[in-house]
Design a protein around this motif. Structure first.
Motif, PDB file in Angstrom:
ATOM      1  N   PHE A  35     -47.956   7.069 -50.782  1.00 15.73           N
ATOM      2  CA  PHE A  35     -46.583   7.343 -50.373  1.00 15.73           C
ATOM      3  C   PHE A  35     -46.241   8.811 -50.589  1.00 15.73           C
ATOM      4  N   LEU A  36     -45.230   9.263 -49.860  1.00 12.46           N
ATOM      5  CA  LEU A  36     -44.606  10.562 -50.093  1.00 12.46           C
ATOM      6  C   LEU A  36     -43.205  10.269 -50.600  1.00 12.46           C
ATOM      7  N   ALA A  37     -42.886  10.766 -51.799  1.00 11.72           N
ATOM      8  CA  ALA A  37     -41.588  10.433 -52.393  1.00 11.72           C
ATOM      9  C   ALA A  37     -41.153  11.534 -53.341  1.00 11.72           C
ATOM     10  N   ASN A  38     -39.828  11.675 -53.498  1.00 13.48           N
ATOM     11  CA  ASN A  38     -39.320  12.634 -54.473  1.00 13.48           C
ATOM     12  C   ASN A  38     -39.277  11.978 -55.852  1.00 13.48           C
ATOM     13  N   GLN A  39     -38.955  12.759 -56.861  1.00 12.16           N
ATOM     14  CA  GLN A  39     -39.018  12.257 -58.231  1.00 12.16           C
ATOM     15  C   GLN A  39     -38.049  11.111 -58.474  1.00 12.16           C
ATOM     16  N   SER A  40     -36.887  11.171 -57.860  1.00 13.65           N
ATOM     17  CA  SER A  40     -35.908  10.099 -58.038  1.00 13.65           C
ATOM     18  C   SER A  40     -36.439   8.779 -57.485  1.00 13.65           C
ATOM     19  N   ALA A  41     -37.052   8.834 -56.306  1.00 12.86           N
ATOM     20  CA  ALA A  41     -37.601   7.619 -55.699  1.00 12.86           C
ATOM     21  C   ALA A  41     -38.754   7.067 -56.531  1.00 12.86           C
ATOM     22  N   ILE A  42     -39.539   7.965 -57.110  1.00 12.50           N
ATOM     23  CA  ILE A  42     -40.662   7.530 -57.945  1.00 12.50           C
ATOM     24  C   ILE A  42     -40.152   6.820 -59.195  1.00 12.50           C
ATOM     25  N   GLU A  43     -39.105   7.361 -59.808  1.00 13.74           N
ATOM     26  CA  GLU A  43     -38.536   6.732 -61.003  1.00 13.74           C
ATOM     27  C   GLU A  43     -37.994   5.342 -60.677  1.00 13.74           C
ATOM     28  N   MET A  44     -37.330   5.205 -59.533  1.00 12.24           N
ATOM     29  CA  MET A  44     -36.803   3.895 -59.146  1.00 12.24           C
ATOM     30  C   MET A  44     -37.935   2.902 -58.901  1.00 12.24           C
ATOM     31  N   ALA A  45     -39.005   3.360 -58.269  1.00  7.56           N
ATOM     32  CA  ALA A  45     -40.140   2.481 -58.000  1.00  7.56           C
ATOM     33  C   ALA A  45     -40.803   2.037 -59.302  1.00  7.56           C
ATOM     34  N   TRP A  46     -40.919   2.955 -60.233  1.00  5.38           N
ATOM     35  CA  TRP A  46     -41.547   2.634 -61.518  1.00  5.38           C
ATOM     36  C   TRP A  46     -40.742   1.568 -62.266  1.00  5.38           C
ATOM     37  N   ALA A  47     -39.443   1.742 -62.300  1.00  5.86           N
ATOM     38  CA  ALA A  47     -38.582   0.758 -62.966  1.00  5.86           C
ATOM     39  C   ALA A  47     -38.671  -0.597 -62.274  1.00  5.86           C
ATOM     40  N   ALA A  48     -38.727  -0.584 -60.942  1.00  4.37           N
ATOM     41  CA  ALA A  48     -38.813  -1.838 -60.194  1.00  4.37           C
ATOM     42  C   ALA A  48     -40.134  -2.541 -60.463  1.00  4.37           C
ATOM     43  N   GLY A  49     -41.217  -1.781 -60.557  1.00  4.84           N
ATOM     44  CA  GLY A  49     -42.524  -2.373 -60.805  1.00  4.84           C
ATOM     45  C   GLY A  49     -42.604  -3.051 -62.157  1.00  4.84           C
ATOM     46  N   ILE A  50     -42.111  -2.392 -63.187  1.00  2.64           N
ATOM     47  CA  ILE A  50     -42.144  -2.976 -64.526  1.00  2.64           C
ATOM     48  C   ILE A  50     -41.281  -4.233 -64.586  1.00  2.64           C
ATOM     49  N   ALA A  51     -40.103  -4.165 -63.989  1.00  2.00           N
ATOM     50  CA  ALA A  51     -39.207  -5.320 -64.004  1.00  2.00           C
ATOM     51  C   ALA A  51     -39.835  -6.517 -63.298  1.00  2.00           C
ATOM     52  N   ALA A  52     -40.475  -6.277 -62.160  1.00  2.00           N
ATOM     53  CA  ALA A  52     -41.082  -7.375 -61.401  1.00  2.00           C
ATOM     54  C   ALA A  52     -42.246  -7.997 -62.163  1.00  2.00           C
ATOM     55  N   ALA A  53     -43.068  -7.166 -62.794  1.00  2.00           N
ATOM     56  CA  ALA A  53     -44.212  -7.690 -63.542  1.00  2.00           C
ATOM     57  C   ALA A  53     -43.759  -8.505 -64.743  1.00  2.00           C
ATOM     58  N   GLU A  54     -42.677  -8.077 -65.368  1.00  2.00           N
ATOM     59  CA  GLU A  54     -42.185  -8.789 -66.549  1.00  2.00           C
ATOM     60  C   GLU A  54     -41.573 -10.141 -66.210  1.00  2.00           C
ATOM     61  N   GLN A  55     -41.179 -10.321 -64.958  1.00  2.00           N
ATOM     62  CA  GLN A  55     -40.527 -11.569 -64.561  1.00  2.00           C
ATOM     63  C   GLN A  55     -41.519 -12.677 -64.217  1.00  2.00           C
ATOM     64  N   ILE A  56     -42.799 -12.335 -64.083  1.00  2.00           N
ATOM     65  CA  ILE A  56     -43.804 -13.328 -63.710  1.00  2.00           C
ATOM     66  C   ILE A  56     -44.130 -14.211 -64.905  1.00  2.00           C
ATOM     67  N   GLY A  57     -44.312 -15.508 -64.624  1.00  2.00           N
ATOM     68  CA  GLY A  57     -44.653 -16.449 -65.689  1.00  2.00           C
ATOM     69  C   GLY A  57     -46.130 -16.417 -66.004  1.00  2.00           C
ATOM     70  N   GLY A  58     -46.650 -17.459 -66.644  1.00  2.00           N
ATOM     71  CA  GLY A  58     -48.049 -17.513 -67.062  1.00  2.00           C
ATOM     72  C   GLY A  58     -48.985 -17.669 -65.889  1.00  2.00           C
ATOM     73  N   GLY A  59     -50.283 -17.696 -66.201  1.00  2.00           N
ATOM     74  CA  GLY A  59     -51.304 -17.840 -65.167  1.00  2.00           C
ATOM     75  C   GLY A  59     -51.843 -16.503 -64.751  1.00  2.00           C
ATOM     76  N   SER A  60     -52.859 -16.527 -63.903  1.00  2.00           N
ATOM     77  CA  SER A  60     -53.474 -15.286 -63.452  1.00  2.00           C
ATOM     78  C   SER A  60     -54.069 -15.471 -62.080  1.00  2.00           C
ATOM     79  N   ALA A  61     -54.226 -14.356 -61.386  1.00  2.00           N
ATOM     80  CA  ALA A  61     -54.877 -14.354 -60.082  1.00  2.00           C
ATOM     81  C   ALA A  61     -55.471 -12.992 -59.856  1.00  2.00           C
ATOM     82  N   CYS A  62     -56.616 -12.959 -59.204  1.00  2.00           N
ATOM     83  CA  CYS A  62     -57.289 -11.683 -58.986  1.00  2.00           C
ATOM     84  C   CYS A  62     -56.561 -10.884 -57.932  1.00  2.00           C
ATOM     85  N   GLY A  63     -56.548  -9.586 -58.097  1.00  2.00           N
ATOM     86  CA  GLY A  63     -55.979  -8.683 -57.106  1.00  2.00           C
ATOM     87  C   GLY A  63     -56.755  -7.402 -57.094  1.00  2.00           C
ATOM     88  N   SER A  64     -56.550  -6.571 -56.096  1.00  2.00           N
ATOM     89  CA  SER A  64     -57.267  -5.306 -56.019  1.00  2.00           C
ATOM     90  C   SER A  64     -56.491  -4.244 -56.757  1.00  2.00           C
TER      91      SER A  64
END
Length: 403
Positions: A373-402
């Motif tokens: 992606f091409l993004a400014n620092q503000s967009a990167i910070e928002m994406a980072w916060a969104a990624g952590i929040a989404a990962a923390e909301q997932i329950g147990g279990g696992s699945a392979c990904g790339s």
């Protein structure tokens, strides 16, 4: 070798005897090592190939003392499982086999001691000294290299790009001058490097053996050598050796296994990153964005989002695909490891975080395809916060990904 065997032609006779008794023929021995006879006969070129790989016929004979199956040059795992192990612990001020392709000793007697006690193909486990320049490497196990009994000076096995700095340092110019060539090397991801006292307590002895480990190296016990198989490793090139594939960390038992016959292949064992705890990361491409994009980036940065058990290793793997003197380099901009956050339990969690980062950057930045992606620092910070929040909301279990 006995006096009788040292008569003219003893070396060729020794090679032929091992080829016949342990490989069935010279051709089979060449195939097992990946050797090319060019336009010569097998018999004519065999002594030269032996010297190039093992350092000499005596070393070749020593490597075959337990038969072909017990030759660590053909399979590094043999070194770990031998009794006693052909695995030695040595402390370095840093571990950069890409430019420092050898085991060096200041005193010739220390080199001779290692040659007497080891076989060609022995493994040298490298730990950082207590005064290593990089603090995070001090007293931690950094990786491992496979040794030959090929003699040479430091200047033969050291990247010429480092010669000037080495010669201009009065504390280093005369040090580690007596070398033994290394042929393969593996590093432990930064996130997984254990303290030497924890993984090799018998040999370390609470630091009492520090001088011996630093001066000439000590053999690990059988139990300690087997602990190497529990470590994740990734292969790196050795200066003066063949290039290796860009590898992701994998279990040592797989990563150390030869993928092609013999040590000359040196291409490692390709594996998918094992399922397990994962860190989110964002990499940034450093360089002229305008030159790369062909247009004004308007203050934006080129970034890549993803997840891995080792963001640092993943970043290095991406950089190995670039030319060595390239003006562009990836660097870790953000990672949950650097933020001292615990890894997410599985790739299922991390995959949700990666997707959230992508969605956010599509909305607030510009997609360059895939996870770029091409993004400014503000967009990167928002994406980072969104990624952590989404990962923390997932329950147990696992699945392979790339990654």
């Amino acid at each position: 070798m006995t006096g009788k065997s040292r008569q003219p032609g003893w070396d060729k006779q020794a090679v032929n005897e091992i080829a016949a008794s342990q490989y069935g023929s010279l051709k089979n021995m060449f195939d097992a090592h990946g050797w090319d006879k060019a336009d010569r006969t097998f018999g004519q070129i065999a002594p030269s190939r032996v010297k190039e790989t093992y350092g000499g016929v005596e070393a070749f004979v020593k490597a075959h003392e337990d038969g072909r199956a017990g030759n660590p040059m053909l399979d590094p795992l043999v070194a770990i499982r031998s009794d006693p192990p052909q695995v030695f612990l040595k402390s370095f001020h840093g571990f950069t086999p890409e430019s420092w392709g050898f085991l060096g000793y200041t005193e010739p007697s220390s080199r001779e001691k290692f040659v007497r006690e080891s076989r060609p193909g022995a493994l040298l486990v490298v730990c950082g000294t207590s005064k290593a320049p990089i603090k995070s490497e001090r007293l931690r196990v950094l990786g491992m290299q496979q040794q030959t009994h090929i003699y040479g000076s430091k200047w033969e096995f050291l990247d010429p790009a480092r010669h000037e700095e080495e010669r201009n340092d009065p504390k280093r110019v005369g040090g580690w001058i007596n070398g033994l060539k290394a042929i393969r090397a593996w590093k432990i991801p930064e996130e997984d490097r254990p303290f030497v006292r924890d993984i090799f307590p018998e040999t370390h002895k609470g630091g009492d053996n520090g001088t011996a480990i630093g001066s000439y190296g000590l053999r690990l016990t059988s139990r300690e050598a087997l602990r190497i198989l529990d470590l994740p490793l990734y292969e790196v090139p050795v200066f003066g050796g063949a290039p290796v594939d860009s590898l992701i960390p994998g279990p040592a038992a797989q990563t150390l296994a030869p993928s092609k016959p013999g040590p000359v292949a040196q291409s490692g064992y390709m594996v998918r990153e094992a399922e397990g705890p994962k860190h989110l990361y964002i990499l940034r491409m450093h360089g002229d964005e305008y030159g790369l994009l062909g247009e004004d980036p308007k203050g934006g940065w080129i970034v890549k989002v993803g997840f891995s058990g080792s963001p640092d290793t993943r970043c290095k793997a991406h950089n190995t695909t670039l030319p060595r003197l390239c003006a562009y380099q990836w660097a870790v901009l953000k990672s949950t490891f650097d933020a001292k956050r615990p890894a997410f339990p599985s790739s299922r969690h991390a995959l949700a975080g990666e997707q959230a980062m992508k969605d956010s950057l599509v909305k607030n930045g510009r997609s360059l395809g895939g996870e770029f992606f091409l993004a400014n620092q503000s967009a990167i910070e928002m994406a980072w916060a969104a990624g952590i929040a989404a990962a923390e909301q997932i329950g147990g279990g696992s699945a392979c990904g790339s990654a």
